[in-house]
Design an enzyme around this catalytic site. Sequence first.
Site, short mmCIF file in Angstrom:
data_model
loop_
_atom_site.label_atom_id
_atom_site.label_comp_id
_atom_site.label_asym_id
_atom_site.label_seq_id
_atom_site.Cartn_x
_atom_site.Cartn_y
_atom_site.Cartn_z
N HIS A 128 0.34 4.97 3.28
CA HIS A 128 -0.70 5.60 2.46
C HIS A 128 -1.94 5.90 3.29
O HIS A 128 -2.43 7.03 3.32
CB HIS A 128 -1.04 4.66 1.29
CG HIS A 128 -2.06 5.21 0.35
ND1 HIS A 128 -1.73 5.82 -0.84
CD2 HIS A 128 -3.41 5.27 0.41
CE1 HIS A 128 -2.84 6.20 -1.46
NE2 HIS A 128 -3.87 5.89 -0.72
N GLU A 129 -2.42 4.88 3.99
CA GLU A 129 -3.65 5.08 4.78
C GLU A 129 -3.38 6.02 5.94
O GLU A 129 -4.29 6.75 6.36
CB GLU A 129 -4.22 3.74 5.25
CG GLU A 129 -4.62 2.76 4.13
CD GLU A 129 -5.54 3.35 3.05
OE1 GLU A 129 -6.36 4.24 3.37
OE2 GLU A 129 -5.42 2.93 1.88
N HIS B 36 -4.21 9.40 4.76
CA HIS B 36 -5.66 9.66 4.82
C HIS B 36 -6.11 9.84 6.27
O HIS B 36 -6.91 10.73 6.58
CB HIS B 36 -6.42 8.47 4.22
CG HIS B 36 -6.35 8.37 2.72
ND1 HIS B 36 -6.74 9.38 1.88
CD2 HIS B 36 -5.96 7.34 1.91
CE1 HIS B 36 -6.59 8.99 0.61
NE2 HIS B 36 -6.11 7.76 0.60
N GLU C 95 -6.49 12.32 -1.51
CA GLU C 95 -5.43 11.50 -2.08
C GLU C 95 -4.08 12.24 -2.06
O GLU C 95 -3.03 11.62 -1.98
CB GLU C 95 -5.83 11.09 -3.50
CG GLU C 95 -5.11 9.89 -4.06
CD GLU C 95 -5.36 8.58 -3.31
OE1 GLU C 95 -6.27 8.48 -2.45
OE2 GLU C 95 -4.61 7.63 -3.57
ZN LIG Z 1 -5.84 6.57 -1.15
#
Ligand SMILES: [Zn+2]
Length: 496
Positions: A260-261, A264, A290
């Site tokens: 997830h990170e 980003h 996101e």
């Molecule tokens: Zn996030």
Amino acid sequence: MSWELFEARMHELKDLDGVLGILSWDEETYAPPKGRIARGDQTSTVESIRHQRLVDPKLGELIDSLSAKSLGPAQSTCVQRMKRQRDLAVKVPESLVKETAIARSASLPAWQEARKNNDFPHFKPHLDRMLSLLRQKADALAPASGDRYDALLDEHEPEMTRAQVEPVLRELREGLVPLVEAIVGSGKKPRRDFLARTYPEQAQWDVTMRLLRDLGFDFERGRQDRSAHPFTGGASRLDVRVTTRIFENNPLSAIFSTIHEAGHGLYEQGFDQAHYRTALAAAPSMGIHESQSRLWENQIGRSKAFWEHYLPAVKTVFPKQLSGVSLEEFYAAVNIVEPSLVRVDADEVTYNLHILVRFEIELALVSGDLPTADLPTVWREKMRSYLGVVPPTDADGCLQDIHWAWGSVGYFPTYTLGNLWSAQIMNAYQKHRPQVWDDVRAGTFAPLLGWLRENIHGKGYLRSAKETVEAATGEPLKVVPFLSYLRSKYRELYGV
Ligand SMILES: [Zn+2]
């Protein structure tokens, strides 16, 4: 001449942002406990210098004079972005900013206490106060639509309005509720016993580092560390900091936090070097940021192709823990759907229903249609009707998130916009490169990253989020691609 003066000020503000990014990263990772106390003073000093530089009338004059000139498209967008930032800072009176900070410093501990003791009435007066301040802020910002919620949403999702978001989220709810019911009704319970075995921390860390490297995270321009709550921060495209967290009895937490990170982080590293230290080196909204984390975490990281590639490798690291676990079992385990009480633990199907509960409630709280005294009851009713579960306590209900206690309204929908956009972006990419799943099966992510760089990351803040996604996918914000993605994936997994 005025461009050079303006540019110097823009660089200075970006540098201050970078300083703040490193300060808060350090606070969450390595700062010793007492250093964190001093950090509050340091951060607020830098923030106040930044604020003074932003509201400085001289900057306002430079923006006005440049707005009247004909500049190149990148330069004129920089001027517009800085004007927006400055307007937001100038329009909200300093007295209101101070009052909000004071109210927040009382509200946060009251919320923590209320959550700990399951005591909503203890938090209620603080929530009333925060809402009243938020309404004042919305009035000060005076959105063109006259809708207070628009002013609050705009802070996190510029140029998006309640009128655009509300019907989309309603359509999503109508699609998701029956899908969740069908999955629950299928009675299928994927095997998960192996997830509770002990997975040593160092070995988990090594897996996450390999994943980051494979996905294309550049360690010359970033690093990974550990923190209580995973996040992405840092100073600029040249210094991106991602974090993860590791639980010995839950290996999926570290793996999916890291992916997830990484989403980003890859976005931040992918800003154009030509935009460095300018207002264009930024994501246009929280929702589009996101979309990148969800795309990598869910569309890629929870796909069967991904685990066809990685399960054998992960099994060599954890041979005992994963002995006898088949690809099908592992794939099912990383995609378990289960209505739960807590948003942050929710799977990708039920997650958006948690957001809908919050979105509908915060709309009614801001407008005043919902008195705060009724919040716990309405929360339970909505949980029952959308997810079929009812929190036995407010601690696991309306007190679980920090957002409202912090004074943040209009943030929740950005999570769902990210999910919807991630499916649209993935669809567009699959049209561009039909062999995407062969790539993933081979552990080859460079083509996808390259396409995202070209169509999303490298565009920075040249356009709004909705314009950026529309240009990349050829379509406006839509619910259908996300619902179709979920339906086809979970049809296979749950036979629904
Ligand atoms: Zn996030």
